[in-house]
Scaffold this motif. Structure first.
Motif, PDB file in Angstrom:
ATOM      1  N   PRO A   1      12.367  58.220  -5.785  1.00 37.12           N
ATOM      2  CA  PRO A   1      11.422  57.834  -4.720  1.00 37.12           C
ATOM      3  C   PRO A   1      10.271  58.820  -4.529  1.00 37.12           C
ATOM      4  O   PRO A   1       9.130  58.399  -4.274  1.00 37.12           O
ATOM      5  N   LEU A   2      10.556  60.095  -4.691  1.00 38.83           N
ATOM      6  CA  LEU A   2       9.478  61.066  -4.491  1.00 38.83           C
ATOM      7  C   LEU A   2       8.423  60.974  -5.585  1.00 38.83           C
ATOM      8  O   LEU A   2       7.234  61.195  -5.341  1.00 38.83           O
TER       9      LEU A   2
ATOM     10  N   TYR B   1       7.712  58.215  -7.206  1.00 41.05           N
ATOM     11  CA  TYR B   1       7.002  56.974  -6.901  1.00 41.05           C
ATOM     12  C   TYR B   1       5.955  57.224  -5.819  1.00 41.05           C
ATOM     13  O   TYR B   1       4.783  56.847  -5.957  1.00 41.05           O
ATOM     14  N   ALA B   2       6.388  57.889  -4.743  1.00 42.03           N
ATOM     15  CA  ALA B   2       5.492  58.139  -3.612  1.00 42.03           C
ATOM     16  C   ALA B   2       4.324  59.036  -4.031  1.00 42.03           C
ATOM     17  O   ALA B   2       3.161  58.746  -3.744  1.00 42.03           O
TER      18      ALA B   2
ATOM     19  N   PHE C   1       2.034  57.358  -7.128  1.00 36.84           N
ATOM     20  CA  PHE C   1       1.241  56.177  -6.779  1.00 36.84           C
ATOM     21  C   PHE C   1       0.150  56.509  -5.757  1.00 36.84           C
ATOM     22  O   PHE C   1      -0.963  55.992  -5.842  1.00 36.84           O
ATOM     23  N   SER C   2       0.478  57.364  -4.781  1.00 30.45           N
ATOM     24  CA  SER C   2      -0.553  57.674  -3.785  1.00 30.45           C
ATOM     25  C   SER C   2      -1.559  58.663  -4.359  1.00 30.45           C
ATOM     26  O   SER C   2      -2.753  58.585  -4.077  1.00 30.45           O
TER      27      SER C   2
ATOM     28  N   ALA D   1       6.346  70.868   4.858  1.00 33.41           N
ATOM     29  CA  ALA D   1       7.759  71.169   5.087  1.00 33.41           C
ATOM     30  C   ALA D   1       8.604  69.904   5.261  1.00 33.41           C
ATOM     31  O   ALA D   1       9.803  69.911   5.010  1.00 33.41           O
ATOM     32  N   ASN D   2       7.980  68.794   5.677  1.00 35.11           N
ATOM     33  CA  ASN D   2       8.713  67.546   5.845  1.00 35.11           C
ATOM     34  C   ASN D   2       8.663  66.664   4.606  1.00 35.11           C
ATOM     35  O   ASN D   2       8.996  65.484   4.662  1.00 35.11           O
ATOM     36  N   LEU D   3       8.187  67.241   3.485  1.00 38.30           N
ATOM     37  CA  LEU D   3       8.069  66.527   2.211  1.00 38.30           C
ATOM     38  C   LEU D   3       7.025  65.408   2.232  1.00 38.30           C
ATOM     39  O   LEU D   3       7.155  64.417   1.515  1.00 38.30           O
ATOM     40  N   VAL D   4       6.008  65.570   3.051  1.00 43.71           N
ATOM     41  CA  VAL D   4       4.865  64.650   2.970  1.00 43.71           C
ATOM     42  C   VAL D   4       4.022  65.088   1.775  1.00 43.71           C
ATOM     43  O   VAL D   4       3.627  66.251   1.700  1.00 43.71           O
ATOM     44  N   PRO D   5       3.773  64.180   0.814  1.00 45.66           N
ATOM     45  CA  PRO D   5       2.984  64.584  -0.344  1.00 45.66           C
ATOM     46  C   PRO D   5       1.474  64.590  -0.052  1.00 45.66           C
ATOM     47  O   PRO D   5       0.954  63.691   0.617  1.00 45.66           O
ATOM     48  N   TYR D   6       0.816  65.626  -0.548  1.00 44.64           N
ATOM     49  CA  TYR D   6      -0.650  65.718  -0.452  1.00 44.64           C
ATOM     50  C   TYR D   6      -1.210  65.852  -1.855  1.00 44.64           C
ATOM     51  O   TYR D   6      -0.804  66.736  -2.604  1.00 44.64           O
TER      52      TYR D   6
ATOM     53  N   PRO E   1      19.032  66.782  -3.832  1.00 44.60           N
ATOM     54  CA  PRO E   1      17.674  67.000  -4.320  1.00 44.60           C
ATOM     55  C   PRO E   1      16.730  67.597  -3.272  1.00 44.60           C
ATOM     56  O   PRO E   1      16.614  67.079  -2.171  1.00 44.60           O
TER      57      PRO E   1
ATOM     58  N   LEU F   1      11.640  71.719  -3.224  1.00 48.75           N
ATOM     59  CA  LEU F   1      11.020  72.988  -2.820  1.00 48.75           C
ATOM     60  C   LEU F   1      11.947  74.173  -3.071  1.00 48.75           C
ATOM     61  O   LEU F   1      11.661  75.293  -2.655  1.00 48.75           O
TER      62      LEU F   1
END
Lengths: 534, 380
Positions: B77-78, B80-81, B84-85, B152-157, B242, B245
């Motif tokens: 999922p990570l 993919y996220a 794709f973004s 820290a919350n695993l939001v991808p940038y 998983p 970080l």
């Protein structure tokens, strides 16, 4: 930087592309079974008219199906492109049904649709019927898995939050699959698709009958559509009614909102036939109520209460307060995962984590939260009532109008005099767009009513988006609008041309507007500059 | 559960590879046919013959792509996220190019109008040519590392631009991918057509086959000499939950060759690309078209496998924060989900292969202009 504008544009893009996709899905769902019925009649009776019906309605089905495929990929892409944090946060559960849909259903549907169109001369009659059947089964299984995924968004069972991986994780796959909300949605949605398919065939057949052309072909099509449509519309109404809404909290919120039920009334609750809901004052300025009916529909009992919006609001406010603490504990645990005491305290209230996350729309740190902010976040958990109230009523009214139409159509089919009932035929023709309107209304209620969550109680919408720029969103939205407008124009052009041409488009020489002999194949030189049809 | 977590993570790396290779072999040949359509079909009838070689199959083949996407969503999922973004405009370009395929195939021949049909022919060209090019470019960027990080919350940038994706190495990877699928499509066309179309298809194959091997070699040299690669300074525990970080990664020139040194048998993967490619070129020149198609499929296994083996265990290295790189160990789904998904794949994949094989068998044989004339009203 996630701004309100980014969230709104992401929502708008998803809503627009999803509703556009659903212009094509219901017709596909319904037409596949109608094709199975028509082709079964061809195999059983050997009358060529049934083969022609399968092929002609199949042609129209194909024109529609192409856009269904085109627009479906957009939705799968968008979870990743525009809802990246959502994909990370719930991919462990949500991704599985999408992948299984591909493996179990979409391959089946897409492989056999090729043989449906091109296999007529290469397969025996029974083999071809089997191909059509597998195509229909694939299409419907596809809907099942998609609705399992969507049902989980409304009622997230069989999963729990893991602070180590910072996401929701699957705990019980069977619960996800047998999620009662998903099952209710599946039955309701595919039945609505069957109604759409039936209405399509009924309306176009009526048009041929009104023009007194292809009469035998149209009469046989009309009868099949009337019977299939009547059964389906009954199924939509009986199996898809509000009983499904007593399950799960998201559904209860939606139910109270679409019924404009502010207070929890003593069971059995009355049904607001008409009301003027006032969101600010949290009351109805006027309501015309039928006693008992709501309680009976919603709970199938005389004792069970249906919670009103004010009760839900109070409950949610308490959960937000608890959720604030859960967010704090989560931050502590992320900093020190080995802290067993914090972990125990977190595990006890992590079910409210999502409610705490609602506050992140306004502040990053839970230390900045004021009681007013908690009130505001709690108020966010109630969707706006008037749009749901009215959309739902419109959908139901259209459903009953279609029940009347299909009932009458079936009655006159059985009497055999429908071809002369010009009023009925006109009614059927004018009702062609109605099932689409009802389907879109239904999705609006389901998805708008779920706000402010993407996953009810788990993940707020404003945290779900990708960290894109607003400019990117304007750009992609403009692209979608452009492409989708163009595609719709082309599709409608072809659909109307072929519907007008009718079964003559098969080139058998047996139908309206054709010379008696089969049309001679056109040599390449015969491609004219002026559009004609093949 | 019978399989432990590290084994399942490894199996899913292989299965995503299988799905991507399946996509490249199956959807790849019809995309190749789409790319070649305007060039190998001179008249309308010839083009219809070309289109109808894949007419009954393109839709099923496209599901390989959709399923590969769904499987990455479910298993990684990570990835993919983030991918794709991050590749937003590139993914939209693929998506919008794919729009032309269903409508192109189904609508093109429904109207007798030369301009209408020519327009859709070019639509099918776009739908066939753009996705392989962009996928190649994407792989080229993965090999170089992509500018992204997590909070820290695993939001991808993602901090790069669309235009930065179009760098020289990535474009070279795009050429590998485009040439590979054009070659594959040409070989398929040679098998399913005859006469002039077949002659042109073989000519195209003899251009694109060597081009694929040349570009593949150049890309290999670039990876070996050009300083690409990432290495684990502190490896993640394959059995751990998983967390992307929790490891240390360094950019290290030549690190993409480490796997070949530590496990010499893996050299067979790039060798397969050459063996398959050369065999396919020789076989198609000799008009042994079915064998050539098999060889070309093996070449695809070799080319995509080479990218996978070179990067293992990396899936998506980060160029700006190497520690945030995504690997097969720390960007995956839970043990339970991987297990369930494995079962679903084991059960359904053989069925899919079986009925797809049957569909090709039913529709087997040369598609000729005579067939088009006989099926004027039903053929694409």
């Amino acid at each position: 930087m996630v701004t309100e504008q980014l969230v709104d544009l992401s929502r708008l893009q998803f809503a627009a592309t999803a509703m556009y996709h659903f212009l094509f899905v219901p017709l596909t769902l319904g037409m596949t079974w109608l094709l199975v019925i028509m082709e079964s009649l061809w195999v059983m009776t050997g009358k060529p008219v049934y083969r022609d019906m399968t092929q002609f309605w199949g042609k129209l089905f194909g024109i529609n199906f192409a856009l269904g495929v085109t627009t479906g990929i957009t939705l799968e892409f968008q979870f990743g492109t525009n809802w990246a944090y959502y994909s990370h946060y719930v991919g462990d559960i949500f991704g599985a049904p999408l992948a299984i849909e591909g493996l179990m259903a979409f391959f089946l549907e897409s492989t056999f649709i090729g043989l449906f169109f091109f296999g007529w001369a290469r397969l025996s009659r029974l083999q071809h019927l089997l191909v059509t059947l597998l195509m229909a089964v694939g299409t419907n299984l596809s809907a099942l898995w998609i609705l399992v995924a969507n049902g989980w968004m409304q009622n997230p069972v069989g999963a729990e939050f893991s602070f180590e991986t910072m996401r929701m994780e699957l705990t019980d796959f069977t619960a996800v699959l047998l999620n009662p909300v998903a099952q209710a949605k599946f039955v309701h949605t595919v039945s609505a698709g069957y109604v759409t398919g039936a209405m399509f065939v009924l309306a176009i057949s009526s048009w041929y009958l009104l023009r007194r052309r292809d009469v035998d072909f149209a009469k046989r099509s009309f009868r099949i559509a009337a019977a299939f449509g009547f059964a389906s519309v009954c199924s939509v109404i009986v199996l898809g009614d509000e009983s499904g809404y007593s399950l799960g909290e998201a559904q209860q919120t939606k139910l109270a909102a679409m019924e404009a039920m502010w207070e929890t009334e003593p069971a059995p609750a009355g049904f607001n036939l008409f009301a003027l809901p006032d969101d600010a004052a949290m009351e109805n300025r006027y309501a015309l109520q039928i006693p008992w009916v709501m309680g009976l529909i919603g709970t199938r009992s005389l004792e069970q209460e249906i919670p009103g919006l004010k009760e839900i609001l109070a409950k949610n406010r308490a959960r937000i307060v608890s959720g604030m603490e859960a967010v704090r504990l989560l931050d502590a645990l992320r900093a020190d995962p080995a802290d067993a005491a914090t972990r125990t305290r977190f595990d006890a209230i992590k079910g409210d984590l999502g409610f705490g996350l609602l506050l992140r729309r306004y502040v990053q740190s839970m230390d900045e939260v004021t009681p007013e902010l908690v009130d505001r976040a709690a108020r966010d958990t109630l969707p706006r009532v008037a749009p749901l109230f009215w959309t739902f009523r419109l959908m139901v009214a259209l459903g009953f109008a279609m029940l009347a139409l299909f009932g009458l159509a079936l009655w006159h089919s059985l009497r055999g005099d429908f071809a002369e009932r010009r009023g009925l035929l006109r009614w059927a023709l004018y009702f062609l767009p109605v099932p689409w309107v009802a389907c879109e209304m239904g999705w609006f209620v389901a998805e708008y009513g779920r706000q402010p969550w993407t996953i009810y109680g788990v993940l707020p919408t404003h945290l779900s988006v990708s960290t894109l720029t607003v400019e990117s969103l304007y750009g992609s939205l403009a692209g979608f609008v452009g492409f989708y407008t163009l595609l719709l124009v082309v599709e409608m052009y072809l659909m109307v041309r072929f519907a007008r041409l009718g079964p003559a488009s098969l080139g058998t020489g047996r139908y309206h507007g054709e010379a008696a002999a089969p049309a001679a194949p056109l040599a390449p030189a015969a491609i004219e500059p002026r559009p004609t049809l093949s | 559960m019978p399989l432990d977590y590290p084994t399942l993570k490894l199996i899913w790396w292989l299965l995503v590879g299988v799905l991507l290779v399946g996509f490249a072999i199956m959807d790849g040949h019809d995309m190749g046919v789409g790319t070649l359509l305007p060039f190998v079909g001179k008249s309308d009838e010839e083009r219809r013959a070309v289109i109808n070689t894949v007419g009954p199959h393109w839709d099923g083949n496209q599901v390989w792509f959709i399923t590969a996407g769904g499987a990455i969503f479910a298993a990684w999922p990570l990835v993919y996220a983030t991918a794709f973004s991050g590749f937003y405009w590139a993914m939209l370009a693929v998506l919008w190019a794919l729009f032309f395929r269903p409508v192109g195939f189904d609508y093109r021949s429904k109207i007798h109008h030369a301009g209408w049909r020519r327009t859709w022919d070019w639509g099918l060209f776009v739908g066939g040519a753009v996705p392989p090019l962009i996928f190649g470019v994407a792989f080229g960027n993965l090999l170089q590392g992509v500018p992204f990080h997590f909070d820290a919350n695993l939001v991808p940038y993602y901090t790069g631009s669309f235009w930065a994706l179009l760098n020289p190495f990535a474009l070279l990877a795009g050429v590998v991918s485009s040439a590979m699928l054009s070659f594959h499509g040409a070989v398929y066309l040679a098998h399913r057509t005859e006469g002039d179309i077949q002659r042109r298809a073989i000519r195209a194959a003899l251009v694109f086959g060597p081009l694929m091997l040349l570009a593949f070699s150049l890309a290999g040299l670039w990876v070996a000499r050009g300083g690409l690669g990432y290495a684990l300074a502190l490896a993640p525990d394959p059995a751990a939950l998983p967390n992307p970080l929790a490891k240390r990664v360094v950019a290290e020139a030549g690190a993409w060759l480490h796997n070949y040194a530590s496990a010499p048998a893996t050299v067979l993967v790039p060798a397969l690309a050459y063996a398959g490619g050369l065999a396919a070129i020789a076989l198609v020149a000799a008009r042994r078209t079915l064998a050539a198609f098999v060889a070309s499929a093996l070449a695809i296994v070799g080319v995509i496998g080479t990218a996978g083996v070179s990067m293992f265990p990396f899936v998506m290295p980060s160029s700006t924060r190497p520690d945030a790189s995504l690997t097969v160990w720390d960007s995956v789904s839970s043990h339970r989900t991987l297990g369930i998904m494995l079962w679903a794949t084991v059960i359904f994949m053989p069925l899919i292969v079986a009925y797809t094989g049957w569909a090709y068998k039913v529709m087997a044989g040369k598609v000729t202009t005579a067939y088009i004339r006989e099926n004027e009203h039903s053929a694409y």
